[in-house]
Design an enzyme around this catalytic site. Structure first.
Site, PDB file in Angstrom:
ATOM      1  N   TYR A 120     -47.993  27.880 -41.790  1.00  0.00           N
ATOM      2  CA  TYR A 120     -49.275  28.139 -41.378  1.00  0.00           C
ATOM      3  C   TYR A 120     -51.205  28.425 -41.311  1.00  0.00           C
ATOM      4  O   TYR A 120     -51.684  28.477 -40.975  1.00  0.00           O
ATOM      5  CB  TYR A 120     -49.008  29.335 -39.824  1.00  0.00           C
ATOM      6  CG  TYR A 120     -47.855  29.570 -38.793  1.00  0.00           C
ATOM      7  CD1 TYR A 120     -47.367  28.216 -38.822  1.00  0.00           C
ATOM      8  CD2 TYR A 120     -48.102  30.198 -38.294  1.00  0.00           C
ATOM      9  CE1 TYR A 120     -46.154  28.036 -38.240  1.00  0.00           C
ATOM     10  CE2 TYR A 120     -47.002  30.048 -36.886  1.00  0.00           C
ATOM     11  CZ  TYR A 120     -45.744  29.423 -37.236  1.00  0.00           C
ATOM     12  OH  TYR A 120     -45.150  28.925 -36.277  1.00  0.00           O
ATOM     13  N   LYS A 167     -35.433  29.172 -47.591  1.00  0.00           N
ATOM     14  CA  LYS A 167     -34.758  28.414 -47.457  1.00  0.00           C
ATOM     15  C   LYS A 167     -34.286  27.462 -48.506  1.00  0.00           C
ATOM     16  O   LYS A 167     -35.004  26.104 -49.166  1.00  0.00           O
ATOM     17  CB  LYS A 167     -35.144  27.308 -45.682  1.00  0.00           C
ATOM     18  CG  LYS A 167     -34.390  25.716 -46.307  1.00  0.00           C
ATOM     19  CD  LYS A 167     -32.433  25.826 -45.078  1.00  0.00           C
ATOM     20  CE  LYS A 167     -31.917  24.878 -44.784  1.00  0.00           C
ATOM     21  NZ  LYS A 167     -30.619  25.174 -44.616  1.00  0.00           N
ATOM     22  N   ASP A 200     -30.987  28.565 -41.363  1.00  0.00           N
ATOM     23  CA  ASP A 200     -30.083  28.365 -39.809  1.00  0.00           C
ATOM     24  C   ASP A 200     -29.058  29.127 -40.340  1.00  0.00           C
ATOM     25  O   ASP A 200     -28.801  29.451 -39.022  1.00  0.00           O
ATOM     26  CB  ASP A 200     -30.172  26.972 -40.792  1.00  0.00           C
ATOM     27  CG  ASP A 200     -29.711  26.774 -42.139  1.00  0.00           C
ATOM     28  OD1 ASP A 200     -29.658  27.309 -42.958  1.00  0.00           O
ATOM     29  OD2 ASP A 200     -29.142  25.354 -42.850  1.00  0.00           O
ATOM     30  N   ASP A 224     -41.980  33.378 -36.862  1.00  0.00           N
ATOM     31  CA  ASP A 224     -42.541  33.110 -35.822  1.00  0.00           C
ATOM     32  C   ASP A 224     -41.263  32.996 -34.852  1.00  0.00           C
ATOM     33  O   ASP A 224     -41.244  33.932 -33.983  1.00  0.00           O
ATOM     34  CB  ASP A 224     -43.700  32.293 -36.212  1.00  0.00           C
ATOM     35  CG  ASP A 224     -44.238  31.820 -34.682  1.00  0.00           C
ATOM     36  OD1 ASP A 224     -43.907  33.027 -33.605  1.00  0.00           O
ATOM     37  OD2 ASP A 224     -44.816  31.342 -34.205  1.00  0.00           O
ATOM     38  N   ASP A 228     -38.713  34.932 -31.789  1.00  0.00           N
ATOM     39  CA  ASP A 228     -38.618  35.225 -30.389  1.00  0.00           C
ATOM     40  C   ASP A 228     -37.186  34.904 -30.307  1.00  0.00           C
ATOM     41  O   ASP A 228     -36.573  35.324 -29.326  1.00  0.00           O
ATOM     42  CB  ASP A 228     -39.215  33.783 -30.304  1.00  0.00           C
ATOM     43  CG  ASP A 228     -40.608  34.112 -29.925  1.00  0.00           C
ATOM     44  OD1 ASP A 228     -41.341  35.129 -30.052  1.00  0.00           O
ATOM     45  OD2 ASP A 228     -41.055  32.683 -28.737  1.00  0.00           O
TER      46      ASP A 228
HETATM   47 MG    MG Z   1     -44.709  33.145 -31.849  1.00  0.00          MG
END
Ligand code: MG
Ligand code: NAI
Length: 327
Positions: A120, A167, A200, A224, A228
């Site tokens: 990001y 990961k 994962d 992020d 969610d």
């Molecule tokens: Mg988000």
């Protein structure tokens, strides 16, 4: 002491849920000065800049930023604000509410997301026709800072376990560094259980057995995505608040975005934004005020006086009024 709060409603439902949260905040007797500023898609249309200079300056001058949501300009607004204000830790609780039909009851997870680096950073380049590259930045300094934040949060909140998600089997250098730093910071906190999972597999564990998680610490993009997912476990984005904190600054914002699919209808769930305001109250030490609002919201939700996303039939402002009435 008085606090100066920059209020940025932003776009879409950001504006709707901000009005709702302010209705609730205004019921409390708080020494806050609210400075309303613009940012987001609409600001870009109007001023040519999604994050106008005056807005950024005001945010830097304030004791905290209360943010609604941006639309397509989110990267230039909220991601940039997190970088500019060096709010290195993004705290995203996912907690069950009585009366909400969700996959599980009694989930209580806090995600601690690194907020200043990873993919990001926005280091993306078109290197040839049809070829784009992105650079992932992970540093020992930021990894150590976020790992320590997660363990300190666990200690402070009486939590038992920290789980790092990465990961490192594939991203050997970047995730490898993050994992190794988390493992070594964990040694400083022998009283708190520590483990790490590949991201994962962790997504499967989260869906099938969320109770194995307490505090999660992870890198920016995984954080992020997983926040969610965690919101989905407890009833959706309408219930998910967050805080971005650094040494000098703090930004409080719901996890959700501008939700163009429901914007303008007045049906967005204000709970995430109200809970976000509660995180701000706690940050400034107004714990009993935060608890009052949380109790009021819990009872409103338990009685089914909610917006349609939780099965109710109230509008955004009606739900906020129900909360405000009980304060
Ligand atoms: Mg988000
Ligand atoms: P979103 O979070 O806006 O919405 C995802 C889904 O959740 C939608 O179906 C929406 O209706 C629902 N939802 C979200 N908040 C809700 C609420 N309070 N009450 C009831 N339902 C709610 O994510 P999406 O659709 O991927 O992105 C929409 C826009 O928001 C995009 O332009 C994106 O760039 C932006 N965005 C901004 C963020 C920010 O400002 N922090 C974060 C995420 C997305």
């Amino acid at each position: 002491m008085g606090k100066r709060i920059t209020v940025i409603p932003g776009d879409g439902i950001g504006k709707e849920v901000m009005d709702a949260a302010m209705l609730v905040l205004n019921k409390l007797d708080l020494p806050f000065d609210y400075i309303w500023m613009e940012a987001g898609d609409e600001a870009k249309e109007k001023y040519g800049k999604a994050l106008p200079d005056e807005t950024l300056e005001e945010c830097k001058r304030s004791d905290a930023v209360l943010f609604g949501a941006a639309g397509e300009t989110a990267a230039d607004v909220i991601v940039r604000l997190r970088f500019e204000l060096e709010t290195f830790a993004n705290i995203r609780p996912a907690k069950s509410f009585k009366g909400v039909k969700a996959l599980y009851d009694n989930v209580d997870i806090v995600i601690v997301r690194e907020n200043t680096e990873c993919l990001y950073k926005g280091f993306e380049f078109n290197v040839a026709d049809g070829v784009a590259e992105g650079i992932r930045v992970i540093t020992r300094k930021a990894s150590e800072r976020i790992a320590r934040y997660a363990f300190e949060l666990a200690k402070r909140e009486g939590r038992k376990k920290v789980t790092a998600l990465h990961k490192a089997n594939v991203m050997k250098k970047t995730c490898g560094l993050f994992r190794d730093v988390c493992r070594s910071v964990a040694k400083e906190y022998p009283e708190i259980e520590f483990n790490d999972y590949y991201i994962d597999a962790a997504c499967m564990y989260l869906v099938m057995d969320p109770y194995r998680f307490d505090v999660i610490v992870t890198t920016n993009m995984f954080g992020d995505i997983v926040s969610d997912l965690a919101a989905g476990l407890v009833g959706g984005l309408g219930l998910a608040p967050s805080a971005n904190v650094g040494e000098k600054h703090a930004i409080f914002e719901p996890v959700h975005g501008s939700a163009p699919d429901i914007a303008g209808k007045g049906i967005a769930n204000p709970s995430a934004m109200i809970l976000t305001a509660c995180m701000m109250l706690r940050h400034f030490g107004y714990v009993s005020e935060a608890e009052r609002v949380e109790r009021a919201l819990e009872s409103v939700i338990a009685e089914g006086k909610t917006t349609p996303d939780l099965g109710g039939s109230l509008k955004t402002m009606e739900m906020a009024e129900e909360v405000a009435k009980r304060l």
